[in-house]
Design an enzyme around this catalytic site. Structure first.
Site, PDB file in Angstrom:
ATOM      1  N   GLY A  75       0.904  -1.393  -0.219  1.00  0.00           N
ATOM      2  CA  GLY A  75      -0.044   0.164   0.016  1.00  0.00           C
ATOM      3  C   GLY A  75       0.615   1.176   0.062  1.00  0.00           C
ATOM      4  O   GLY A  75       0.534   2.319   0.436  1.00  0.00           O
ATOM      5  N   ALA A  76       2.039   1.265  -0.717  1.00  0.00           N
ATOM      6  CA  ALA A  76       2.878   2.553  -0.568  1.00  0.00           C
ATOM      7  C   ALA A  76       2.477   3.578  -1.686  1.00  0.00           C
ATOM      8  O   ALA A  76       3.637   4.427  -1.886  1.00  0.00           O
ATOM      9  CB  ALA A  76       4.257   1.791  -0.741  1.00  0.00           C
ATOM     10  N   ARG A 103       0.251   5.581  -1.647  1.00  0.00           N
ATOM     11  CA  ARG A 103      -0.173   6.839  -1.186  1.00  0.00           C
ATOM     12  C   ARG A 103      -0.128   6.786   0.348  1.00  0.00           C
ATOM     13  O   ARG A 103       0.083   5.898   0.923  1.00  0.00           O
ATOM     14  CB  ARG A 103      -1.452   7.084  -1.589  1.00  0.00           C
ATOM     15  CG  ARG A 103      -2.407   6.026  -1.302  1.00  0.00           C
ATOM     16  CD  ARG A 103      -3.946   6.593  -2.116  1.00  0.00           C
ATOM     17  NE  ARG A 103      -4.024   6.289  -3.454  1.00  0.00           N
ATOM     18  CZ  ARG A 103      -4.220   5.490  -4.205  1.00  0.00           C
ATOM     19  NH1 ARG A 103      -4.871   4.415  -3.361  1.00  0.00           N
ATOM     20  NH2 ARG A 103      -4.491   5.358  -5.438  1.00  0.00           N
ATOM     21  N   GLY A 104      -0.537   7.747   0.837  1.00  0.00           N
ATOM     22  CA  GLY A 104      -0.710   7.810   2.492  1.00  0.00           C
ATOM     23  C   GLY A 104       0.498   7.451   3.236  1.00  0.00           C
ATOM     24  O   GLY A 104       1.638   7.864   2.909  1.00  0.00           O
ATOM     25  N   LYS A 158      -1.838  -1.914  -5.327  1.00  0.00           N
ATOM     26  CA  LYS A 158      -2.713  -2.131  -6.611  1.00  0.00           C
ATOM     27  C   LYS A 158      -2.833  -1.261  -7.586  1.00  0.00           C
ATOM     28  O   LYS A 158      -3.012  -1.483  -9.016  1.00  0.00           O
ATOM     29  CB  LYS A 158      -4.094  -2.626  -6.153  1.00  0.00           C
ATOM     30  CG  LYS A 158      -4.061  -3.804  -5.260  1.00  0.00           C
ATOM     31  CD  LYS A 158      -5.781  -4.145  -5.184  1.00  0.00           C
ATOM     32  CE  LYS A 158      -6.590  -3.054  -4.633  1.00  0.00           C
ATOM     33  NZ  LYS A 158      -7.967  -3.520  -4.487  1.00  0.00           N
ATOM     34  N   ASP A 196      -1.945  -7.347  -5.575  1.00  0.00           N
ATOM     35  CA  ASP A 196      -3.464  -7.418  -4.618  1.00  0.00           C
ATOM     36  C   ASP A 196      -2.755  -8.214  -3.558  1.00  0.00           C
ATOM     37  O   ASP A 196      -2.446  -9.435  -4.093  1.00  0.00           O
ATOM     38  CB  ASP A 196      -4.395  -7.812  -5.451  1.00  0.00           C
ATOM     39  CG  ASP A 196      -5.496  -8.023  -4.557  1.00  0.00           C
ATOM     40  OD1 ASP A 196      -5.499  -7.750  -3.245  1.00  0.00           O
ATOM     41  OD2 ASP A 196      -6.848  -7.862  -5.077  1.00  0.00           O
ATOM     42  N   TYR A 228     -14.595  -4.773  10.863  1.00  0.00           N
ATOM     43  CA  TYR A 228     -13.269  -3.872  10.944  1.00  0.00           C
ATOM     44  C   TYR A 228     -12.336  -4.413  11.914  1.00  0.00           C
ATOM     45  O   TYR A 228     -11.206  -4.413  11.648  1.00  0.00           O
ATOM     46  CB  TYR A 228     -13.522  -2.370  10.797  1.00  0.00           C
ATOM     47  CG  TYR A 228     -12.354  -1.548  10.816  1.00  0.00           C
ATOM     48  CD1 TYR A 228     -11.548  -1.455   9.919  1.00  0.00           C
ATOM     49  CD2 TYR A 228     -12.164  -0.538  11.926  1.00  0.00           C
ATOM     50  CE1 TYR A 228     -10.054  -0.891   9.691  1.00  0.00           C
ATOM     51  CE2 TYR A 228     -10.737   0.098  12.018  1.00  0.00           C
ATOM     52  CZ  TYR A 228      -9.986  -0.056  10.840  1.00  0.00           C
ATOM     53  OH  TYR A 228      -8.901   0.467  10.864  1.00  0.00           O
ATOM     54  N   LYS A 237      -8.621  -5.587  11.761  1.00  0.00           N
ATOM     55  CA  LYS A 237      -7.609  -4.945  12.091  1.00  0.00           C
ATOM     56  C   LYS A 237      -6.983  -5.533  13.218  1.00  0.00           C
ATOM     57  O   LYS A 237      -5.457  -5.573  13.216  1.00  0.00           O
ATOM     58  CB  LYS A 237      -8.109  -3.542  12.554  1.00  0.00           C
ATOM     59  CG  LYS A 237      -6.662  -2.259  12.280  1.00  0.00           C
ATOM     60  CD  LYS A 237      -6.338  -2.204  10.873  1.00  0.00           C
ATOM     61  CE  LYS A 237      -5.329  -1.253  10.767  1.00  0.00           C
ATOM     62  NZ  LYS A 237      -4.750  -1.157   9.225  1.00  0.00           N
TER      63      LYS A 237
END
Length: 419
Positions: free
Chosen positions: A17-18, A20-21, A42, A74, A168, A172
């Site tokens: 997940g790099a 963004r954010g 992705k 993914d 969630y 998590k």
């Protein structure tokens, strides 16, 4: 800001997940040391609502002084993860650090959460973290600086963190349980830790969840990048810790946290899962104008509920709605209010010049909002921010979130009319 020391120079980081954010912020921080960054995410093509792709992130990493390897991944797909790991090893000679950052979120109750969404959260947060760790660990065992860092919270079993979004929280906490288990399984061989923010962090996901204005209640992703850098600079015997960004940075001498605020001086939104006890979080949230969902309600009166304060609020609403508001909104709202002045109310901003009052809406509601009647009055009076009420779980929303955000603009219009 925490200064770079060069400790990650030459290290290879595999970050999910790099694009963004927070994931990208951690990548850029390490890149300034001259690290190699595998951007496993992705997004290969520009997204209509979310910024950045794996390729734009790679360009930023290279510009910051690192080497980048963008990989379309993914993390629910074992083959894609395996291929990305193999490419990383072939390109950089190994992998030293894994950052499990990729995550999915839906703050919805059991009845409101489609199973498809449950599968998504469990597939990315829990299974994806476990799968990526499993495939990277053989290479970490060959590294002299092996580390896994999961961006997940402490395992706080206070029921308040389950009641409004059980799926969630399960997903998590699955990431956190990977830390708990793998830290012991690989003690002495690989450092395995968790990192979580003290406050809300400004990201695309937060903007979508919180709506207009939420960013000024957040810190930037830089604080998580600095904290991650501090953790990843530790030796492999530093393991099994559930860390909070602010705490780890204080240990490294950082004292000025206003530098991380999106809007310095503005009250910050506390993040989930961090209360030492319910009363501690109550105090924190009340300082920010929020009444937490788990705070005991005041003793109820034996008398039947009345609607006078709510009727006053709806009188004010009727005073500001018109054809222009209807044209720009195009939504029907239903309010299910509990507490002293409980009842069902509606706001029709879809037909004619609009209407509002007590009872069922004249057409099927596009949005259903559930909350305590006292907080409803505070919200429309400008004393309680809808974003804070929603993020704390005090306000529950079912339906079109875009319309929920538009309602906040109507509240602002009402409060301006008072002046």
């Amino acid at each position: 800001m925490l200064q770079n020391t060069g400790k990650l120079a030459g290290c290879t980081l595999f970050i999910t997940g790099a694009s963004r954010g927070i994931g990208k912020a951690i990548a850029l921080k390490a890149a300034r040391d001259g690290a190699n960054i595998v951007i496993a995410a992705k997004t290969a093509e520009p997204h209509p609502k979310l910024p950045g792709t794996i390729y734009t992130a790679a360009q930023e990493v290279e510009a910051a002084g690192g080497k980048a390897l963008p990989c379309v991944v993914d993390i629910r797909d074992e083959q894609q993860v395996g291929e990305a790991v193999q490419k990383a090893v072939e390109r950089f000679g190994g992998i030293d650090i894994l950052v499990n950052n990729a995550s999915a979120i839906s703050l919805t109750g059991t009845l409101e959460t489609p199973i498809k969404k449950v599968d998504l959260m469990l597939g990315i947060n829990l299974r994806g973290t476990y799968l990526t760790s499993k495939l990277v660990i053989p290479h970490l065992l060959k590294s002299s600086r092996p580390h896994i860092l999961n961006l997940s919270p402490p395992l706080n079993l206070n029921p308040v963190w389950f009641k409004n979004h059980t799926a969630y929280t399960m997903a998590k906490y699955g990431m956190s349980m990977c830390v708990l288990g793998m830290a012991e399984e690989f003690r002495g061989q690989i450092a395995v830790n968790a990192l979580w923010p003290r406050t809300a962090i400004q990201t695309a996901a937060m903007d979508m969840l919180g709506g207009d204005g939420v960013s000024k209640q957040c810190r930037t992703a830089d604080i998580m990048a600095d904290a991650a850098y501090a953790v990843l600079s530790r030796p492999k015997d530093y393991t099994g810790h559930f860390l909070v960004d602010e705490d780890i940075l204080k240990e490294h001498g950082v004292q000025d946290f206003e530098q991380y605020a999106v809007q310095p001086g503005h009250p910050l939104l506390p993040d989930f899962f961090l209360d030492d006890a319910p009363e501690v979080l109550v105090k924190q949230m009340e300082q920010h104008g929020v009444t937490p969902t788990f705070k005991p309600p005041p003793p109820s009166s034996a008398a039947a509920p009345t609607s006078e304060p709510i009727e006053t609020t709806f009188g004010a609403i009727r005073g500001v709605i018109n054809e222009d508001v209807v044209k720009s909104t195009q939504g029907v709202y239903r309010f299910d209010l509990s507490g002293e002045h409980g009842g069902v109310w509606f706001l029709d901003l879809k037909s004619g010049a609009g209407s509002a009052g007590k009872g069922e809406p004249p057409a099927k509601a596009d949005v259903v909002m559930t909350m305590d009647s006292s907080d409803f009055s505070k919200m429309f009076a400008g004393e309680l921010k809808p974003t804070l009420a929603f993020m704390s779980g005090k306000l529950r929303i079912k339906g079109d979130m875009t319309l929920a955000i538009k309602l906040e603009k109507l509240m602002n219009r009402m409060n301006k009319a008072k002046l």
